[in-house]
Write a protein that holds these residues in place. Structure first.
Motif, PDB file in Angstrom:
ATOM      1  N   GLN A 417       0.872  -1.409   0.270  1.00 14.35           N
ATOM      2  CA  GLN A 417       0.001   0.143   0.089  1.00 14.35           C
ATOM      3  C   GLN A 417       0.810   1.093  -0.074  1.00 14.35           C
ATOM      4  N   ASP A 418       1.857   1.269   0.712  1.00 13.45           N
ATOM      5  CA  ASP A 418       2.839   2.411   0.693  1.00 13.45           C
ATOM      6  C   ASP A 418       3.304   2.589  -0.526  1.00 13.45           C
ATOM      7  N   ARG A 419       3.891   1.637  -1.163  1.00 13.29           N
ATOM      8  CA  ARG A 419       4.527   1.847  -2.570  1.00 13.29           C
ATOM      9  C   ARG A 419       3.239   2.176  -3.644  1.00 13.29           C
ATOM     10  N   GLY A 420       2.144   1.870  -3.271  1.00 12.69           N
ATOM     11  CA  GLY A 420       1.169   1.955  -4.262  1.00 12.69           C
ATOM     12  C   GLY A 420       0.626   3.762  -4.081  1.00 12.69           C
ATOM     13  N   ALA A 421       0.849   4.207  -3.019  1.00 13.54           N
ATOM     14  CA  ALA A 421       0.580   5.466  -2.768  1.00 13.54           C
ATOM     15  C   ALA A 421       1.633   6.505  -3.476  1.00 13.54           C
ATOM     16  N   GLN A 422       3.056   5.993  -3.523  1.00 10.88           N
ATOM     17  CA  GLN A 422       4.010   6.559  -4.185  1.00 10.88           C
ATOM     18  C   GLN A 422       3.719   6.498  -5.790  1.00 10.88           C
ATOM     19  N   GLY A 423       3.045   5.682  -6.313  1.00 12.64           N
ATOM     20  CA  GLY A 423       2.940   5.512  -7.740  1.00 12.64           C
ATOM     21  C   GLY A 423       3.837   4.489  -8.116  1.00 12.64           C
ATOM     22  N   SER A 424       4.512   3.658  -7.262  1.00  9.82           N
ATOM     23  CA  SER A 424       5.348   2.543  -7.484  1.00  9.82           C
ATOM     24  C   SER A 424       4.686   1.194  -8.277  1.00  9.82           C
ATOM     25  N   ILE A 425       3.381   0.919  -7.839  1.00  7.89           N
ATOM     26  CA  ILE A 425       2.640  -0.231  -8.082  1.00  7.89           C
ATOM     27  C   ILE A 425       1.294   0.274  -8.983  1.00  7.89           C
ATOM     28  N   ARG A 426       1.209  -0.331 -10.218  1.00  9.65           N
ATOM     29  CA  ARG A 426       0.145   0.168 -10.910  1.00  9.65           C
ATOM     30  C   ARG A 426      -0.344  -1.346 -11.790  1.00  9.65           C
ATOM     31  N   LEU A 427      -1.598  -1.413 -11.634  1.00  7.39           N
ATOM     32  CA  LEU A 427      -2.312  -2.287 -12.107  1.00  7.39           C
ATOM     33  C   LEU A 427      -3.410  -1.887 -13.388  1.00  7.39           C
ATOM     34  N   GLU A 428      -3.181  -2.304 -14.496  1.00  9.14           N
ATOM     35  CA  GLU A 428      -3.740  -2.000 -16.013  1.00  9.14           C
ATOM     36  C   GLU A 428      -4.696  -3.022 -16.442  1.00  9.14           C
ATOM     37  N   LYS A 429      -5.620  -2.451 -16.708  1.00 11.60           N
ATOM     38  CA  LYS A 429      -6.404  -3.277 -17.725  1.00 11.60           C
ATOM     39  C   LYS A 429      -6.439  -3.018 -19.126  1.00 11.60           C
ATOM     40  N   ALA A 430      -5.641  -3.523 -20.007  1.00  9.02           N
ATOM     41  CA  ALA A 430      -5.790  -2.961 -21.409  1.00  9.02           C
ATOM     42  C   ALA A 430      -6.908  -3.265 -22.211  1.00  9.02           C
ATOM     43  N   ASP A 431      -7.776  -4.326 -22.158  1.00 11.36           N
ATOM     44  CA  ASP A 431      -9.127  -4.735 -22.756  1.00 11.36           C
ATOM     45  C   ASP A 431      -9.851  -5.562 -21.803  1.00 11.36           C
ATOM     46  N   SER A 432     -10.672  -6.075 -22.111  1.00 15.88           N
ATOM     47  CA  SER A 432     -11.467  -7.001 -21.157  1.00 15.88           C
ATOM     48  C   SER A 432     -10.738  -8.257 -20.724  1.00 15.88           C
ATOM     49  N   SER A 433      -9.871  -8.549 -21.480  1.00 17.82           N
ATOM     50  CA  SER A 433      -9.132  -9.967 -21.121  1.00 17.82           C
ATOM     51  C   SER A 433      -7.704  -9.911 -20.921  1.00 17.82           C
ATOM     52  N   THR A 434      -7.075  -8.634 -21.032  1.00 12.98           N
ATOM     53  CA  THR A 434      -5.720  -8.609 -20.818  1.00 12.98           C
ATOM     54  C   THR A 434      -5.505  -7.539 -19.467  1.00 12.98           C
ATOM     55  N   PHE A 435      -4.458  -8.216 -18.767  1.00 10.84           N
ATOM     56  CA  PHE A 435      -4.422  -7.278 -17.397  1.00 10.84           C
ATOM     57  C   PHE A 435      -2.606  -7.221 -17.252  1.00 10.84           C
ATOM     58  N   THR A 436      -2.321  -6.057 -16.820  1.00  6.59           N
ATOM     59  CA  THR A 436      -0.907  -5.872 -16.869  1.00  6.59           C
ATOM     60  C   THR A 436      -0.525  -5.271 -15.309  1.00  6.59           C
ATOM     61  N   LEU A 437       0.405  -5.822 -14.723  1.00  6.72           N
ATOM     62  CA  LEU A 437       0.994  -5.578 -13.328  1.00  6.72           C
ATOM     63  C   LEU A 437       2.404  -4.723 -13.688  1.00  6.72           C
ATOM     64  N   VAL A 438       2.740  -3.445 -13.143  1.00  5.22           N
ATOM     65  CA  VAL A 438       3.812  -2.861 -13.126  1.00  5.22           C
ATOM     66  C   VAL A 438       4.356  -2.595 -11.882  1.00  5.22           C
ATOM     67  N   ILE A 439       5.589  -2.840 -11.473  1.00  9.11           N
ATOM     68  CA  ILE A 439       6.304  -2.464 -10.266  1.00  9.11           C
ATOM     69  C   ILE A 439       7.455  -1.730 -10.584  1.00  9.11           C
ATOM     70  N   ALA A 440       7.308  -0.415 -10.433  1.00  9.87           N
ATOM     71  CA  ALA A 440       8.176   0.436 -10.701  1.00  9.87           C
ATOM     72  C   ALA A 440       9.448   0.396  -9.603  1.00  9.87           C
ATOM     73  N   ASN A 441      10.716   0.723  -9.865  1.00  6.51           N
ATOM     74  CA  ASN A 441      11.722   0.837  -8.742  1.00  6.51           C
ATOM     75  C   ASN A 441      11.986  -0.129  -8.171  1.00  6.51           C
ATOM     76  N   ALA A 442      12.087  -1.164  -8.968  1.00  3.54           N
ATOM     77  CA  ALA A 442      12.139  -2.941  -8.154  1.00  3.54           C
ATOM     78  C   ALA A 442      13.392  -2.512  -7.213  1.00  3.54           C
ATOM     79  N   SER A 443      13.254  -3.219  -6.266  1.00  2.00           N
ATOM     80  CA  SER A 443      14.284  -3.757  -5.321  1.00  2.00           C
ATOM     81  C   SER A 443      14.916  -4.896  -5.332  1.00  2.00           C
ATOM     82  N   SER A 444      16.358  -5.301  -5.329  1.00  2.00           N
ATOM     83  CA  SER A 444      16.866  -6.178  -5.246  1.00  2.00           C
ATOM     84  C   SER A 444      16.487  -7.109  -4.072  1.00  2.00           C
ATOM     85  N   ALA A 445      16.301  -6.740  -2.804  1.00  2.00           N
ATOM     86  CA  ALA A 445      16.174  -7.530  -1.778  1.00  2.00           C
ATOM     87  C   ALA A 445      14.692  -7.781  -1.481  1.00  2.00           C
TER      88      ALA A 445
END
Length: 946
Positions: A417-445
């Motif tokens: 939730q904290d990373r989502g508030a910063q805009g680092s987590i995005r869940l997108e729906k391109a169309d009715s059957s295509t879903f994308t998860l984007v995790i920005a500024n990924a951490s190696s740990a």
């Protein structure tokens, strides 16, 4: 010439050439041309009548009663109307029409004329019934006066609108009969007539024509009903839509009323009554409210029943019943009822055909890059919900990353939730059957490992779930040894000059191989917050300017190389003075130019000082004195020796009382560089502002004019001059100069005024009334006027004006707040005593008055001061108000509270004591009663034993 005049001329001619009997015969035998053709008899005479434009022969009949016509030839000159050609045209296409009773009929007739004369048309429709010479029946006629006139048998139908005559276009007339009846059967035709107005204002039809006839046959309607039922699709799956169409074939269906009942397995579902009102059975009302069921009348012959999201319970045999009804008084009577054939509808349970696939284009990335996962669903159009899970190795159960529900609402897992508030987590729906998860500024740990896409398909309250996984690796950024150093060639910059700053970058690897961003930050010289962003250069070369210091945008030049960045600022101003630093960030190659870099470092801070132009302001500092007569005007001069030509000057005048020695200068008036005046607190009253005026005489000379100077104006005066310069971004004060003192003294002659000089001391309690005296003795000349000024202060040297009595008798209060407490007594012409009401502690001090004598000049225009004198002073001492018992009580809150609450406490104590004695008395009495009872019992026992 009019017709009557022409006839008169003709009659004169006849009288001149005929016998009297002939004239009587002519008058008795004159007829119209139409009547001439119908008359018989041998006595006729042809008369030639010439016309200005043409010649025409008109036959007149002259007949005598007692003798034959003379052989004499008469000539009569009459003007006649020109001959009007017959241009009327009437046409209608003949037809043979057969209509059922209640149907509609429309016939059109083309009527036109091309005459140039002013004529009117009348158009009528007629119905010829039977054979022979039977008269035609008039249906509807448009008269020459444009009035619709129905036939006798069509009046009621015309009034209800069932029979109409409309003009369509310029020449087309349309007859409409709605709901034909057997009485309308026959040969229908159109008749038109052309009318012209005679000179005697009567209308004459000059042409009348009829069209060919149209045969109309009206047959009796078929009362039987023919019904069919059909469905767009009878084999359905759960969730599909079922639509049933009920078609009714009946003649004159518009004029008939029907009731339709929909049946499922011979059980009523819904009905549509003759008024079109829909009524559902109770078990179907909820689904109808949810708009899952719908039934309506689409037209006069089509009824529709629709089931949305079909269920398994909707399978069965559908039919409908239709009844023709008629309304009777107070009731509805069924005429006939028809039942449709059965329609079998099959509903199959739904099954999932969903196929799920998951992929990623970022299987191996560096820390700070972005993870992108794609989850694609095929084989279904039902609503879907998606959940993303992160499976870390050897770290317990999967962690929920995000969820997208069927309605599109998003929910992040608790760990994201904290990373989502910063805009680092995005869940997108391109169309009715295509879903994308984007995790920005990924951490190696924390972001490495496997990710699972879990999709749930929903339909008709059922759900099917499928999941796919994929693994990613996030490698940490090694210690790159990034450093940034900020240098400047100069730390002090003159106003309007340019200066530049260099940000040098260094790292343990080639900076050309990684994306680098540079952000310039600035902190003003008077810091009120942290560093503010000036400009940012992103790795893709995009330049983003900050909004905190917008003035840098128009005068700053920015260049960036692989290992350095240069900031060049033109035209330095005071707003550019402060501390600068740069911040360098290293970005992952796949990161977009927003968010936070993978690694960042700040440089050292460099301060920049901006010096303003030097002030060369010089003000005359020579001290002087001015001596004037009391009541005269005084002028104090302030001279500027040198100032920049482009500068603006602001001047402030100060007054320094002669005593006490440590008196504080008082601001009189300030004129800023825009020449806006601002008076000090002691000189803000309307009277003071009218007496003290600042004036700029020339470019380097300022005057302070004091009108009607009095004793209280004596003291020192000086000016403070400020030099202001308009620079690129505003006004700046370059320097300040102070002039020398000018002492103002009043030279007043007191030889002719005799004012009491005796000093007094009085003591008055607060709240009481005090009177201080000022007495002018002697008799004054009648032409003179006397004014007085009262002063008040801690001592005589520091007294300030309190009240002014002008020579015209008006009183002016220097302090408006004292107007209600000051009263100037004038029991006699020379008595100027002042009364203070409701004396306060602040009234303590010295009071004295100044009396002035005025006389007009020889012209009787201006008033001149002749003499002035000061009275002795009266020292007023205020005493505290006299103390009384009530005042002492009221002034002491503890004593007042004691007196108020003591009676209450005493009453409470008395009540408690009374209650206590009451309880004690009851207890004693109860004990006595008990002892008496014991004695009585003992006595009774003794008697029994005896």
């Amino acid at each position: 010439m009019g017709l009557v005049q022409c006839l008169g001329a003709a009659l004169v001619l006849v009288l001149a050439r005929a016998k009297p009997g002939d004239l009587r015969g002519a008058a008795a035998g004159r007829r119209s041309p139409a009547a001439h053709h119908r008359a018989a008899g041998p006595r006729r005479r042809r008369v030639r009548v010439p016309h200005a434009h043409h010649r025409r022969e008109v036959l007149w009949e002259l007949q005598r009663q007692d003798e034959p016509l003379s052989d004499q030839m008469f000539s009569v000159f009459l003007p006649l109307w020109p001959v009007i050609a017959d241009t009327l045209s009437v046409s209608m296409q003949p037809q043979a029409l057969t209509r059922v009773e209640g149907d509609a009929v429309e016939l059109t007739c083309e009527v036109s004329k091309s005459t140039t004369q002013h004529t009117h048309l009348s158009v009528g429709w007629y119905c010829l019934q039977g054979a022979g010479d039977s008269p035609a029946k008039e249906i509807l006629t448009l008269s020459k006066d444009f009035v619709l006139r129905p036939g006798a048998s069509y009046v009621q139908r015309f009034l209800t609108g069932d029979v109409r005559l409309d003009k369509v276009g310029n020449t087309t007339y349309k007859l409409s009969i709605r709901g034909v009846k057997p009485s309308d059967q026959g040969q229908l035709y159109c008749e038109a007539a052309e009318w012209i107005e005679d000179p005697d204002e009567t209308w004459k039809d000059i042409s009348r024509k009829q069209t060919e006839k149209t045969s109309l046959i009206v047959t009796s309607p078929d009362k039987n009903l023919h019904v069919t039922i059909a469905a767009a699709e009878s084999s359905l799956s759960e969730g599909d839509t079922l639509q049933l169409n009920c078609c009714v074939r009946a003649q004159n269906s518009r004029g008939r009323q029907f009731q339709v009942i929909w049946l499922l397995n011979s059980t009523e579902v819904a009905r549509v009554d003759p008024s079109g009102v829909l009524i559902w059975k109770k078990e179907y009302e909820e689904r109808a409210t949810l708009r899952q069921l719908q039934a309506f009348k689409q037209s006069d012959t089509v009824y529709v029943f629709t089931v949305y999201e079909v269920r398994l319970t909707d399978e069965g045999t559908y039919s409908y019943s239709i009844s023709e009804v008629e309304k009777a008084p107070g009731d509805v009577r069924s005429i006939q009822t028809k039942l449709s054939s059965d329609l079998k509808v099959n509903v199959k349970p739904i099954e999932s055909c969903m196929h799920l696939s998951m992929s990623t284009s970022t299987a191996q990335i560096m820390a700070g890059d972005t993870l992108i996962f794609l989850c694609k669903v095929q084989g279904t159009t039902n609503p879907l919900s998606v959940r993303w899970w992160h499976l870390q190795q050897h770290q317990g159960p999967p962690a929920l990353v995000a969820t997208m529900e069927r309605d599109g609402s998003l929910t992040l897992g608790s760990a994201y939730q904290d990373r989502g508030a910063q805009g680092s987590i995005r869940l997108e729906k391109a169309d009715s059957s295509t879903f994308t998860l984007v995790i920005a500024n990924a951490s190696s740990a924390s972001d490495g490992g496997s990710y699972r896409c879990e999709v749930v398909e929903w339909s008709q309250g059922k759900s099917w779930t499928q999941a796919e996984e994929t693994a990613v690796t996030v490698s940490p950024l090694a210690d790159v040894g990034l450093h940034a150093v900020l240098i400047s060639r100069t730390a002090t910059v003159k106003y309007a000059q340019s200066f530049e700053l260099f940000c040098q970058l260094s790292a343990s690897y080639a900076l050309e191989q990684v994306p680098v961003s540079v952000m310039w930050q600035f902190q003003p010289s008077r810091p009120t917050r942290d560093y503010q962003e000036l400009v940012r250069v992103l790795p893709d070369g995009t330049v983003a300017w900050g909004t905190a210091q917008p003035h840098f945008l128009k005068k700053t030049q920015l260049t960036k190389a692989a290992s350095s960045s240069r900031l060049l600022i033109h035209g330095a101003t005071v707003d550019d003075e402060g501390t600068y630093r740069c911040e360098v960030g290293v970005w992952s190659r796949s990161s977009p130019p927003r968010g936070q870099p993978a690694a960042a470092v700040r440089s050292n801070a460099v301060g920049i000082k901006v010096t303003l132009p030097e002030s060369k302001l010089q003000v005359a500092t020579k001290e002087s004195s001015v001596e004037i007569a009391g009541g005269a005007d005084a002028t104090i001069e302030c001279r500027i020796m040198f100032a920049q030509k482009t500068a603006q000057l602001a001047i402030t005048w100060y007054f320094l009382p002669s005593s006490p020695a440590d008196a504080i200068p008082l601001q009189i008036v300030r004129a800023n560089y825009s020449n806006i005046l601002e008076y000090g607190a002691e000189f803000s009253s309307l009277m003071q502002r009218s007496r003290f005026q600042s004036q700029r005489v020339s470019g380097d000379v300022f005057w302070l004019q004091i009108l009607s100077a009095n004793h209280g104006d004596e003291g020192g005066y000086y000016c403070v001059v400020e030099e202001w310069l308009w620079l690129a971004d505003g006004w700046y004060k370059l320097g300040v100069g102070e002039s020398g003192r000018t002492t103002l003294e009043l030279k007043i002659s007191e030889s002719e005024l005799d004012v009491g000089k005796t000093n007094h001391s009085i003591s008055v309690r607060e709240g009481a009334e005090a009177t201080v005296g000022c007495l002018l003795q002697g008799v004054r000349p009648p032409a003179s006027r006397v004014s007085a000024v009262w002063f008040h202060g801690e001592d005589r040297a520091g007294a300030r004006p309190l009240l002014r009595l002008h020579r015209d008798g008006t009183v002016e209060y220097v302090q408006e707040s004292l107007a209600g407490r000051l009263h100037l007594r004038r029991p006699a012409a020379g008595d100027f005593s002042l009364t203070l009401r409701s004396v306060e502690e602040s009234d303590t001090g010295v009071y004295y008055c100044q009396v002035q004598e005025w006389q007009q000049d020889s012209k009787g225009e201006a008033w001149a001061l002749q003499a002035s004198a000061l009275s002795g002073y009266t020292r007023l001492t205020t005493l505290p108000p006299e103390s009384t018992v009530f005042s002492r009580i009221c002034s002491s809150p503890p004593l007042l509270n004691f007196i108020l609450y003591l009676p209450l406490v005493l009453i409470l104590l008395l009540a408690i004591a009374g209650f206590y004695w009451y309880l004690k008395f009851r207890r004693v009495r109860k004990d006595d009663i008990k002892d008496d009872q014991l004695v009585e019992l003992q006595r009774t026992e003794d008697i029994k034993q005896t």
